[in-house]
Design an enzyme around this catalytic site. Structure first.
Site, PDB file in Angstrom:
ATOM      1  N   GLY A  17      -3.789   6.962  -3.433  1.00  0.00           N
ATOM      2  CA  GLY A  17      -3.498   7.284  -2.048  1.00  0.00           C
ATOM      3  C   GLY A  17      -2.573   6.250  -1.443  1.00  0.00           C
ATOM      4  N   GLY A  26      -1.117   4.869   2.754  1.00  0.00           N
ATOM      5  CA  GLY A  26      -1.193   5.022   4.202  1.00  0.00           C
ATOM      6  C   GLY A  26      -0.312   4.005   4.888  1.00  0.00           C
ATOM      7  CG  PHE A  42      -3.231  -1.894   5.197  1.00  0.00           C
ATOM      8  CD1 PHE A  42      -3.184  -2.865   6.187  1.00  0.00           C
ATOM      9  CD2 PHE A  42      -3.661  -2.266   3.935  1.00  0.00           C
ATOM     10  CE1 PHE A  42      -3.558  -4.171   5.914  1.00  0.00           C
ATOM     11  CE2 PHE A  42      -4.040  -3.564   3.650  1.00  0.00           C
ATOM     12  CZ  PHE A  42      -3.988  -4.521   4.651  1.00  0.00           C
ATOM     13  N   GLY A  43      -0.758   0.441   3.282  1.00  0.00           N
ATOM     14  CA  GLY A  43      -0.216   0.268   1.934  1.00  0.00           C
ATOM     15  C   GLY A  43      -0.850   1.243   0.961  1.00  0.00           C
ATOM     16  CE  LYS A  72      -6.855  -0.184   3.795  1.00  0.00           C
ATOM     17  NZ  LYS A  72      -7.197   0.550   5.033  1.00  0.00           N
ATOM     18  CG  ASP A 101      -5.700   6.435  12.185  1.00  0.00           C
ATOM     19  OD1 ASP A 101      -5.160   7.459  12.639  1.00  0.00           O
ATOM     20  OD2 ASP A 101      -5.303   5.849  11.171  1.00  0.00           O
TER      21      ASP A 101
END
Length: 862
Positions: free
Chosen positions: A525, A527, A529-530, A546, A643
């Site tokens: 995945g 997003g 942030f990274g 993440k 969010d």
């Protein structure tokens, strides 16, 4: 040399003038670029200029190379000269075009992965985007049959004075392009209304259209120089399906004059050769249809299909009657082409647009053309149905991130000023940071941890080791927390100071080993942030890592927020933080691994996983609501997620919904001080942000309620919150679904994969719950505890053996039920627990700090 350039420019001007003199339309913008070439290239009647030629085109190529094909590696064709060279990019680069007339433009990209002495263009992978959309998300020649050149054509609405086309290499590969065309088109090319498969009449939205097929039905292939807009048309034989031996068709050619009526099709819509040829069904005693089948994307998408007709078979008006179907959808029945002009005129070029709102998951578009006379007795007295041309355009929009490499501009003096300004600014920032570090060191020297436990500094957050993590308070129970745990003896894992939760600080070497040094094949995945990697710790525990990206707009603040927040909270419907790493300039967060991915991916992510059932969607949404309720009520001040979206709701092994990604979370208003909101900058994801918060910048827990309402509609309809690929009334899910909810016809927008399983009583309650969550004013929305109650009630209504109340039109029904007393509350009142303890027990998680929940519904899997 000057004479040679003059001669080339003269040839270019003459060729262009000759081409335009024969064309019905003269484009104001007409860029033809031969990429990687050192001189212009003639292709038919058109002249492609070299891409390093000065003019209105800017090549931004800090790491590009012009390459030439090896002899014999390019197939022989009329346009072979265009594919002898290419521009190869090692880093994101762009072509920038000055636009003289805003509006619709054709963008054509030519690709042929030849082999040169220095490059094998087949071993590339890249994406292409403009300022507004990702046009090609992943172009990988090695995975496709590229024995012939490919020309990708897009119809773009360019509203800017500059069009920037950016090529972005993926995963360390290269990008390339052989030629680029940017050509403006007539304003009325896409101005007419289109019938949709939902029975609406719409004008196609101004979003990118990607040409999938352009077919001259029953006629010859048409080369670009025989089309006023330089389009290519193929013959239809390869798409014609022979469904029955009794279905006989024939090709027609017309030698008469076509009657172009005002307001109808022109030569810019299709060349005369398309309207003067057709395929006709030979009428017989059998009832049949002509059938064409086209391969398209297996992921559901919308397509604009244009049918071209011209009655070149009738001897008199009103004899030809045509029925057309796309899949199971009716496009038109009893179409009489002689009525188009209003006076029975024949041989009138005409086209009709149809929007297929969602293609079949099989990846096929089937088109059927039959006769309305097929059920009559004497069918031979009527001409068989015909079709002259088909265009299929994908209403294209990619959810990937747009990359734009703007062209450099300005003089050397301006560039020097920018450089000097940057240096001075950087020096000032470094000086201030250095002074701040010295000040903090003097003030907090005694508070620093020992060197053996001091985390390594990072360029993003050098003072990370100095923040204190929230303790969950004395008496907090672990009984109901996630079953996940890291072995406290794991080598290198250091418990986070000040937290009793099982979260640890890990060294970078361990993270690199667990992710195979952040191998791209382990990415599950990505997003703001990274990227997120699948990882396995030394003790065999599966986690999700993440990793912050230096290019991300999120960074140290979000990293710190998640570590602080999740180290102090534990709930079975929140994704637990395992630990973090801030070694070696990295910021990595480790979470429990959710094996079933995100709710979004299981609703419409396009993967191979089986779609969720209606019951599973209900349980996932209810689980997310319980997790949010805990955030809103477990601490003295509510924690507002900010969010909430379907990609931030993850599914564990039992498909229970868990709330994830707390980088944008923040503390809410202080109830003891009678605060009603906190004022803060607007953050969140487009399509999910509370409109009242966006307008006033006043954040409350009701903002999360609104976002969850959007997720409820996603789960019901099985589509994104915002989908620009769809017709304009359907783009915004909230507006579209609430329109049908207001009419009492919400069943019309239910995901067809679950429609049969949704009970009417449950749907009515579910729709009312979502509508109340999406109220314009926060004060009109229910509290999260009411949402949990209502979703549990929906699950009970959905249960075949459950309730069957006719009155499910109000949340008040649930709220009026009197909850039984909770024995733990009596213990608290008797002083059984210390003051200030927070509710973190898994069995305690549905208990509101403002009131105790009665578990009216015993939901399986909770």
């Amino acid at each position: 040399m000057d004479k040679l350039l003059l001669a080339l420019n003269l040839v270019r001007i003459i060729s262009v003038l000759c081409c335009f003199s024969a064309a019905a339309y003269t484009p104001e913008d007409n860029y033809l670029i031969s990429c990687g070439s050192s001189a212009g290239t003639m292709v038919g009647q058109r002249f492609f200029v070299a891409d390093d030629d000065s003019g209105s085109v800017t090549l931004t190529s800090p790491h590009s190379t012009a390459v030439r094909a090896s002899p014999g590696s390019v197939p022989v064709s009329d346009a072979a000269a265009l594919y002898q060279t290419a521009r190869v990019f090692a880093a994101p680069s762009s072509y920038s075009f000055k636009i003289g007339r805003p509006g619709r433009h054709f963008l054509r990209l030519h690709f042929f992965p030849f082999v040169s002495q220095s490059h094998n263009l087949a071993a590339t992978s890249f994406k292409v985007s403009t300022q507004d959309a990702v046009l090609i998300d992943s172009f990988t020649p090695a995975k496709n049959d590229m024995s012939e050149p490919v020309r990708d054509e897009f119809l773009l609405d360019v509203a800017r004075d500059t069009l920037v086309v950016t090529f972005v290499p993926l995963a360390g590969d290269l990008a390339f392009v052989n030629a680029v065309e940017v050509v403006s088109v007539p304003d009325d090319l896409m101005a007419g209304p289109a019938r949709t498969s939902l029975g609406q009449q719409l004008i196609p939205a101004f979003l990118p259209l990607q040409m999938a097929y352009r077919v001259n039905v029953g006629g010859p292939a048409v080369a670009a120089h025989n089309d006023t807009l330089w389009r290519e048309w193929t013959n239809d034989m390869s798409y014609l399906a022979s469904s029955s031996a009794d279905i006989v068709t024939r090709e027609l050619a017309y030698n008469g004059s076509l009657d172009h009526l005002a307001g109808e099709a022109t030569r810019d819509d299709a060349p005369d050769v398309v309207y003067a040829s057709a395929r006709q069904l030979v009428m017989s005693t059998m009832v049949g249809q002509m059938t064409w089948q086209f391969d398209v994307d297996k992921r559901p998408a919308s397509y604009l299909i244009r049918f071209h007709w011209c009655d070149i078979v009738s001897r008199a008006p009103h004899l030809l009657s045509i029925d057309v179907y796309v899949g199971s959808h009716t496009v038109v029945t009893r179409l009489d082409l002689s009525t188009i002009g209003g006076n029975g005129t024949l041989a009138v070029p005409y086209f009709m647009d149809f929007i297929l709102d969602s293609s079949d998951p099989s990846g096929k578009i089937s088109i059927y053309v039959g006769s309305s006379w097929s059920m009559k007795g004497n069918r031979s007295a009527f001409p068989g149905p015909i079709l002259n041309g088909i265009e299929i355009m994908k209403m294209h929009f990619s959810s990937g991130s747009v990359v734009v490499v703007e062209p450099t501009a300005g003089s050397k003096k301006q560039n020097l000023a920018i450089v000097l300004g940057s240096i001075c600014g950087a020096f000032a920032v470094v000086s201030i940071a250095f002074a701040l570090v010295i000040f903090l060191r003097k003030k907090e020297d005694k508070l620093l941890p020992s060197p053996s436990q001091s985390p390594s500094s990072t360029p993003w957050m050098p003072l990370l080791s100095r923040f204190s993590l929230r303790s969950r308070g004395p008496g907090a129970s672990e009984a109901g927390s996630s079953s996940f745990a890291v072995d406290k003896d794991t080598p290198g894992a250091i418990p986070i100071a000040g937290s009793s939760s099982p979260s640890y600080r890990f060294p970078l070497a361990m993270i690199q080993e667990a992710t195979d040094n952040f191998d791209e094949r382990l990415v599950i995945g990505a997003g703001g942030f990274g990227k997120v990697y699948r990882a396995v710790l030394p003790d065999g525990t599966k986690v999700a890592a993440k990793r912050a990206s230096p290019e991300s707009r999120q960074g140290a603040r979000e990293f710190r927020a998640e570590v602080e927040l999740l180290s102090g909270l534990r709930h079975r419907h929140l994704v637990s933080l395992v630990g973090y790493c801030d070694d070696g300039g990295e910021m990595v967060l480790l979470y429990e691994h959710m094996e079933h991915g995100s709710l979004r991916s299981r609703l419409y992510g396009g993967g191979a996983a089986t779609a969720l059932s209606w019951a599973q969607r209900l349980e996932a949404c209810a689980g997310a609501a319980r997790g949010l309720l805990y955030l809103h009520t477990a601490l003295a001040k509510p924690v507002i997620h900010r969010d909430v979206k379907s990609s931030n709701i993850l599914l564990d092994g039992g498909l229970a919904g868990r709330v994830a990604d707390f980088g944008l979370s923040r503390a809410g208003p202080e109830p003891e001080l009678d605060e009603t909101h906190v004022s803060t900058a607007v953050k969140g994801s487009f399509g999910y942000v509370d409109p009242e918060y966006a307008r006033t910048r006043k954040l409350t827990a009701k903002s999360d309620v609104y976002s969850l309402g959007v997720v409820l509609l996603e789960a019901l309809c099985g589509r994104p919150a915002v989908d620009p690929r769809l017709p304009k009334p359907m783009v915004n899910l909230v507006e579209w679904a609430l329109h049908w909810q207001g009419r009492g016809e919400l069943d019309k927008v239910v995901d067809r994969r679950i429609a049969a399983a949704v009970r009417p009583q449950a749907l009515a309650k579910y729709g009312e719950t979502a509508a109340r969550c999406l109220a314009e004013r926060g004060a009109d929305r229910p509290a999260m505890e009411d949402v949990v109650w209502s979703l549990q009630f929906v699950m009970r209504l959905q249960d075949d053996s459950g309730l069957d109340f006719s009155d499910v039109n109000s949340l008040n029904f649930v709220r009026e039920l009197t909850p039984p007393s909770d024995p733990r509350r009596h213990e608290d009142e008797a002083g059984g627990e210390e003051e200030g303890a927070t509710a973190t027990d898994g069995e305690y998680t549905d208990v509101s700090m403002r009131g105790v929940f009665w578990q009216m519904v015993n939901v399986g899997g909770r």
